[in-house]
Design a protein around this motif. Structure first.
Motif, PDB file in Angstrom:
ATOM      1  N   THR A  97      -8.889   1.350  -4.294  1.00 17.38           N
ATOM      2  CA  THR A  97      -8.136   2.410  -3.623  1.00 17.38           C
ATOM      3  C   THR A  97      -8.610   2.599  -2.192  1.00 17.38           C
ATOM      4  N   VAL A 113      -6.092   5.029 -12.993  1.00 18.51           N
ATOM      5  CA  VAL A 113      -6.110   4.748 -11.563  1.00 18.51           C
ATOM      6  C   VAL A 113      -6.937   3.487 -11.302  1.00 18.51           C
ATOM      7  N   ILE A 156      -0.218   2.045  -4.260  1.00 20.39           N
ATOM      8  CA  ILE A 156      -1.578   1.707  -4.671  1.00 20.39           C
ATOM      9  C   ILE A 156      -2.610   2.371  -3.768  1.00 20.39           C
ATOM     10  N   ARG A 193      -1.382   2.149 -10.032  1.00 22.77           N
ATOM     11  CA  ARG A 193      -1.549   0.746 -10.388  1.00 22.77           C
ATOM     12  C   ARG A 193      -0.214   0.009 -10.335  1.00 22.77           C
ATOM     13  N   ASN A 196       0.797  -1.222   0.000  1.00 25.52           N
ATOM     14  CA  ASN A 196       0.000   0.000   0.000  1.00 25.52           C
ATOM     15  C   ASN A 196       0.831   1.274   0.000  1.00 25.52           C
ATOM     16  N   CYS A 245      -7.273  -0.226  -0.042  1.00 27.32           N
ATOM     17  CA  CYS A 245      -5.822  -0.087   0.138  1.00 27.32           C
ATOM     18  C   CYS A 245      -5.489   1.086   1.048  1.00 27.32           C
ATOM     19  N   TYR A 286      -2.688   5.377  -2.854  1.00 26.45           N
ATOM     20  CA  TYR A 286      -3.035   6.711  -3.334  1.00 26.45           C
ATOM     21  C   TYR A 286      -3.116   6.755  -4.852  1.00 26.45           C
ATOM     22  N   GLY A 287      -3.691   5.673  -5.394  1.00 22.56           N
ATOM     23  CA  GLY A 287      -4.174   5.710  -6.765  1.00 22.56           C
ATOM     24  C   GLY A 287      -3.219   5.264  -7.850  1.00 22.56           C
TER      25      GLY A 287
END
Length: 205
Positions: free
Chosen positions: A75, A69, A29, A34, A24, A78, A31-32
């Motif tokens: 999101t 995203v 991941i 991939r 995370n 995560c 904060y958006g």
């Protein structure tokens, strides 16, 4: 600590370092971002090989397409893991080493059950939802992700519940999570979600 507390402590450390912090925070991941197979970040490339290559919700592209995203629910889960779960794990890791053990350890252990529920939600999407995880990626996810990351929080709550190892405690802390997974499988089996490619809209007429 007794040996079983050390086993539990190491399991929580595994979750903190193996997923909740590294996936995370280090891959971004939460904060958006991939999971990109071409990333210069070694951790990101590792997660891509182990699991994300088969997960359209998190991987950067199907082949070499645009790096949009992740889905909002991915999101959100995560971000919860990155903030709330990491804090709970740190409280458990620190508090379990104290003698006498602080009262917040029991509270943190029960709050940790949220982490098991998050994994059940995410695992259900991966296995029975549009991602349809199968084969090697599914085996990796079950061994590394779903089984330990549902079981460890439940065993932590059982350890500090005061119930001990009894049929009642096993029914509550192990039986209920298993029942939720089985119930989810029954629901998906009755009304299956189309695979990602099947769900994609056809060309406009």
């Amino acid at each position: 600590m007794a040996w079983y507390d050390w086993v539990l402590w190491l399991g929580i450390l595994y979750m903190f370092l193996g997923t909740d912090f590294t996936l995370n925070w280090l891959t971004g991941i939460a904060y958006g971002r991939r999971i990109d197979k071409n990333s210069p970040n070694f951790v990101t490339r590792l997660y891509y090989r182990v699991w994300a290559s088969a997960d359209p919700n998190a991987r950067a592209d199907r082949v070499d397409g645009p790096k949009s995203v992740p889905a909002p629910w991915v999101t959100a889960l995560c971000a919860t893991n990155a903030l709330a779960t990491c804090l709970i794990e740190l409280l458990l890791l620190y508090g379990m080493l104290q003698d006498p053990r602080p009262g917040y350890v029991t509270m943190a252990a029960f709050a940790f059950l949220l982490r098991a529920e998050i994994e059940i939600i995410y695992g259900s999407q991966l296995i029975w939802g549009p991602a349809r995880l199968r084969g090697g990626p599914l085996a990796n996810y079950l061994i590394i992700g779903l089984v330990p990351q549902v079981l460890i929080p439940c065993l932590a709550a059982m350890r500090f519940s005061g119930l001990g190892l009894t049929p009642l405690s096993l029914a509550i802390f192990v039986g209920i999570p298993v029942a939720i997974l089985v119930w989810t499988w029954i629901v998906y089996r009755h009304d299956p979600v189309p695979a990602l490619d099947e769900a994609a809209p056809g060309p406009a007429e």
